[in-house]
Motif scaffolding. Structure first.
Motif, PDB file in Angstrom:
ATOM      1  N   ARG A 179       0.832  -1.197   0.000  1.00  0.00           N
ATOM      2  CA  ARG A 179       0.000   0.000   0.000  1.00  0.00           C
ATOM      3  C   ARG A 179       0.871   1.253   0.000  1.00  0.00           C
ATOM      4  N   SER A 180       0.324   2.305  -0.562  1.00  0.00           N
ATOM      5  CA  SER A 180       1.006   3.593  -0.482  1.00  0.00           C
ATOM      6  C   SER A 180       0.869   4.132   0.939  1.00  0.00           C
ATOM      7  N   GLU A 181       1.730   5.069   1.287  1.00  0.00           N
ATOM      8  CA  GLU A 181       1.667   5.660   2.621  1.00  0.00           C
ATOM      9  C   GLU A 181       0.355   6.417   2.816  1.00  0.00           C
ATOM     10  N   ASP A 182      -0.144   7.038   1.756  1.00  0.00           N
ATOM     11  CA  ASP A 182      -1.415   7.765   1.854  1.00  0.00           C
ATOM     12  C   ASP A 182      -2.572   6.809   2.140  1.00  0.00           C
ATOM     13  N   GLU A 183      -2.561   5.646   1.481  1.00  0.00           N
ATOM     14  CA  GLU A 183      -3.638   4.681   1.706  1.00  0.00           C
ATOM     15  C   GLU A 183      -3.567   4.123   3.122  1.00  0.00           C
ATOM     16  N   LYS A 184      -2.364   3.815   3.588  1.00  0.00           N
ATOM     17  CA  LYS A 184      -2.209   3.332   4.959  1.00  0.00           C
ATOM     18  C   LYS A 184      -2.734   4.362   5.962  1.00  0.00           C
ATOM     19  N   ALA A 185      -2.388   5.622   5.729  1.00  0.00           N
ATOM     20  CA  ALA A 185      -2.801   6.680   6.652  1.00  0.00           C
ATOM     21  C   ALA A 185      -4.320   6.846   6.655  1.00  0.00           C
ATOM     22  N   GLU A 186      -4.947   6.734   5.487  1.00  0.00           N
ATOM     23  CA  GLU A 186      -6.398   6.904   5.405  1.00  0.00           C
ATOM     24  C   GLU A 186      -7.123   5.756   6.099  1.00  0.00           C
ATOM     25  N   LEU A 187      -6.666   4.531   5.901  1.00  0.00           N
ATOM     26  CA  LEU A 187      -7.290   3.396   6.576  1.00  0.00           C
ATOM     27  C   LEU A 187      -7.122   3.505   8.093  1.00  0.00           C
ATOM     28  N   LEU A 188      -5.949   3.940   8.520  1.00  0.00           N
ATOM     29  CA  LEU A 188      -5.710   4.108   9.952  1.00  0.00           C
ATOM     30  C   LEU A 188      -6.611   5.204  10.521  1.00  0.00           C
ATOM     31  N   ARG A 189      -6.790   6.287   9.767  1.00  0.00           N
ATOM     32  CA  ARG A 189      -7.669   7.369  10.222  1.00  0.00           C
ATOM     33  C   ARG A 189      -9.101   6.875  10.406  1.00  0.00           C
ATOM     34  N   ILE A 190      -9.586   6.088   9.445  1.00  0.00           N
ATOM     35  CA  ILE A 190     -10.955   5.568   9.525  1.00  0.00           C
ATOM     36  C   ILE A 190     -11.092   4.613  10.705  1.00  0.00           C
ATOM     37  N   ASP A 191     -10.099   3.741  10.893  1.00  0.00           N
ATOM     38  CA  ASP A 191     -10.147   2.796  12.017  1.00  0.00           C
ATOM     39  C   ASP A 191     -10.164   3.531  13.356  1.00  0.00           C
ATOM     40  N   ARG A 192      -9.343   4.560  13.481  1.00  0.00           N
ATOM     41  CA  ARG A 192      -9.297   5.314  14.734  1.00  0.00           C
ATOM     42  C   ARG A 192     -10.600   6.067  14.977  1.00  0.00           C
ATOM     43  N   GLU A 193     -11.206   6.572  13.902  1.00  0.00           N
ATOM     44  CA  GLU A 193     -12.475   7.272  14.041  1.00  0.00           C
ATOM     45  C   GLU A 193     -13.570   6.307  14.486  1.00  0.00           C
ATOM     46  N   CYS A 194     -13.550   5.087  13.951  1.00  0.00           N
ATOM     47  CA  CYS A 194     -14.511   4.062  14.392  1.00  0.00           C
ATOM     48  C   CYS A 194     -14.360   3.791  15.881  1.00  0.00           C
ATOM     49  N   ALA A 195     -13.110   3.614  16.308  1.00  0.00           N
ATOM     50  CA  ALA A 195     -12.858   3.320  17.719  1.00  0.00           C
ATOM     51  C   ALA A 195     -13.275   4.492  18.606  1.00  0.00           C
ATOM     52  N   ARG A 196     -12.974   5.712  18.184  1.00  0.00           N
ATOM     53  CA  ARG A 196     -13.293   6.890  18.990  1.00  0.00           C
ATOM     54  C   ARG A 196     -14.793   7.057  19.179  1.00  0.00           C
ATOM     55  N   ARG A 197     -15.559   6.749  18.132  1.00  0.00           N
ATOM     56  CA  ARG A 197     -17.002   6.966  18.182  1.00  0.00           C
ATOM     57  C   ARG A 197     -17.787   5.709  18.542  1.00  0.00           C
ATOM     58  N   GLY A 198     -17.080   4.605  18.768  1.00  0.00           N
ATOM     59  CA  GLY A 198     -17.757   3.372  19.146  1.00  0.00           C
ATOM     60  C   GLY A 198     -18.527   2.730  18.012  1.00  0.00           C
ATOM     61  N   LEU A 199     -18.103   2.981  16.771  1.00  0.00           N
ATOM     62  CA  LEU A 199     -18.757   2.385  15.613  1.00  0.00           C
ATOM     63  C   LEU A 199     -18.145   1.026  15.311  1.00  0.00           C
ATOM     64  N   LYS A 200     -18.921   0.169  14.693  1.00  0.00           N
ATOM     65  CA  LYS A 200     -18.422  -1.143  14.312  1.00  0.00           C
ATOM     66  C   LYS A 200     -17.533  -1.002  13.078  1.00  0.00           C
ATOM     67  N   GLY A 201     -16.411  -1.695  13.106  1.00  0.00           N
ATOM     68  CA  GLY A 201     -15.484  -1.645  11.978  1.00  0.00           C
ATOM     69  C   GLY A 201     -14.922  -3.019  11.709  1.00  0.00           C
ATOM     70  N   GLY A 202     -13.676  -3.067  11.268  1.00  0.00           N
ATOM     71  CA  GLY A 202     -13.047  -4.347  11.000  1.00  0.00           C
ATOM     72  C   GLY A 202     -12.603  -4.473   9.559  1.00  0.00           C
ATOM     73  N   SER A 203     -12.082  -5.648   9.224  1.00  0.00           N
ATOM     74  CA  SER A 203     -11.526  -5.866   7.890  1.00  0.00           C
ATOM     75  C   SER A 203     -12.588  -6.142   6.846  1.00  0.00           C
ATOM     76  N   VAL A 204     -13.796  -6.551   7.268  1.00  0.00           N
ATOM     77  CA  VAL A 204     -14.900  -6.779   6.325  1.00  0.00           C
ATOM     78  C   VAL A 204     -16.078  -5.938   6.788  1.00  0.00           C
ATOM     79  N   CYS A 205     -16.154  -4.734   6.267  1.00  0.00           N
ATOM     80  CA  CYS A 205     -17.123  -3.777   6.775  1.00  0.00           C
ATOM     81  C   CYS A 205     -17.471  -2.767   5.690  1.00  0.00           C
ATOM     82  N   VAL A 206     -18.694  -2.254   5.746  1.00  0.00           N
ATOM     83  CA  VAL A 206     -19.128  -1.164   4.879  1.00  0.00           C
ATOM     84  C   VAL A 206     -18.917   0.144   5.637  1.00  0.00           C
TER      85      VAL A 206
END
Length: 288
Positions: free
Chosen positions: A34-61
């Protein structure tokens, strides 16, 4: 989801009209790093899920706003059912007051279609491929079965409406066309031999749903009864009811997309004279 929610016309229409669909695989095995930008974007989304208590994971919409804000999520275990994903999309459209995208925007963001069969006027040559996926929903998990079958021009043409057909016009796809395709609807067992299967019923009805100067949309529905012997002629049968969609490029008179799916297929085999039932899913899709 390919054989469930993403095969549902209601879900497909909402996604293409109000959203820009993007598929991102979390599986890095044997893939380009992955590019560094893609890694950073996925990490941002994962952290936002955790912060807001939303369901996430590797197979998720993940549903994001145009500015990148995370609006909602739904795990694939729920989103694979249209009755779960559809209300979420409708709610988000209403809450965010989303406006339908223009046809130009929809076409610009769409994936390019695969190379398609020649027009009706050309000689008989090999056309595109039909991919057939099968999966058992109950019992031991044998993974996903996949076959890839080349379509002839005659097979592609059978799905196309007459040039002067009006919406509502129906026609039957000949069984000599459907049987060779349904033959691959067997369960993903170690005995992966289509030649051992015998299609005892393979009906498919096409109905012209809508047409424009550029495109025709065709609804499909059908039934399949497939004998899958596993060594003994009377051992197993697969029954399935299919629904699907196809599209024709009216100017080129070619089949540009085809998708069939069955979410409630059944595989029945017999042990000591008693039927053993296993639920299945079957999907067929035009592709390269």
């Amino acid at each position: 989801m390919r054989v469930s929610s993403l095969s549902d016309p209601r879900v497909m229409d909402l996604i293409s009209t109000y959203f820009v669909p993007v598929l991102v695989s979390r599986d890095d095995y044997q893939r380009t790093p992955r590019s560094e930008d893609e890694k950073a974007e996925l990490l941002r989304i994962d952290r936002e899920c955790a912060r807001r208590g939303l369901k996430g994971g590797s197979v998720c919409v993940f549903l994001l706003a145009a500015n990148g804000d995370l609006l909602a999520t739904q795990r694939v275990q729920q989103a694979c059912k249209p009755e779960n994903l559809l209300p979420l999309l409708q709610q988000l459209i209403a809450e965010q007051k989303l406006r339908p995208r223009s046809q130009e925007a929809i076409q610009a963001s769409a994936a390019q279609p695969a190379a398609i069969a020649p027009s009706r006027d050309r000689k008989e040559v090999e056309g595109p491929f039909l991919h057939i996926w099968t999966r058992l929903d109950t019992g031991p998990n044998y993974g996903l079965g996949h076959d890839r079958v080349a379509l002839s021009v005659a097979q592609c043409q059978a799905f196309l409406p007459p040039a002067d057909a009006k919406p509502g016009t129906s026609w039957n796809i000949p069984e000599e066309i459907t049987r060779p395709l349904f033959q691959y609807g067997y369960p993903p067992f170690p005995q992966w031999e289509a030649k051992d299967c015998k299609v005892q019923k393979g009906t498919l009805k096409a109905t012209l749903a809508a047409t424009s100067e550029d495109e025709a949309r065709i609804q499909l529905e059908g039934e399949m009864l497939l004998k899958f012997p596993l060594g003994r002629p009377s051992e197993g049968y697969i029954t399935a009811r299919f629904v699907g969609l196809a599209r024709e490029d009216r100017k080129k008179q070619t089949l540009t997309s085809l998708m069939l799916m069955s979410e409630q297929a059944e595989y029945v085999w017999y042990w000591q004279g008693k039927p053993q039932l296993r639920k299945m899913r079957i999907a067929l899709e035009l592709g390269p």
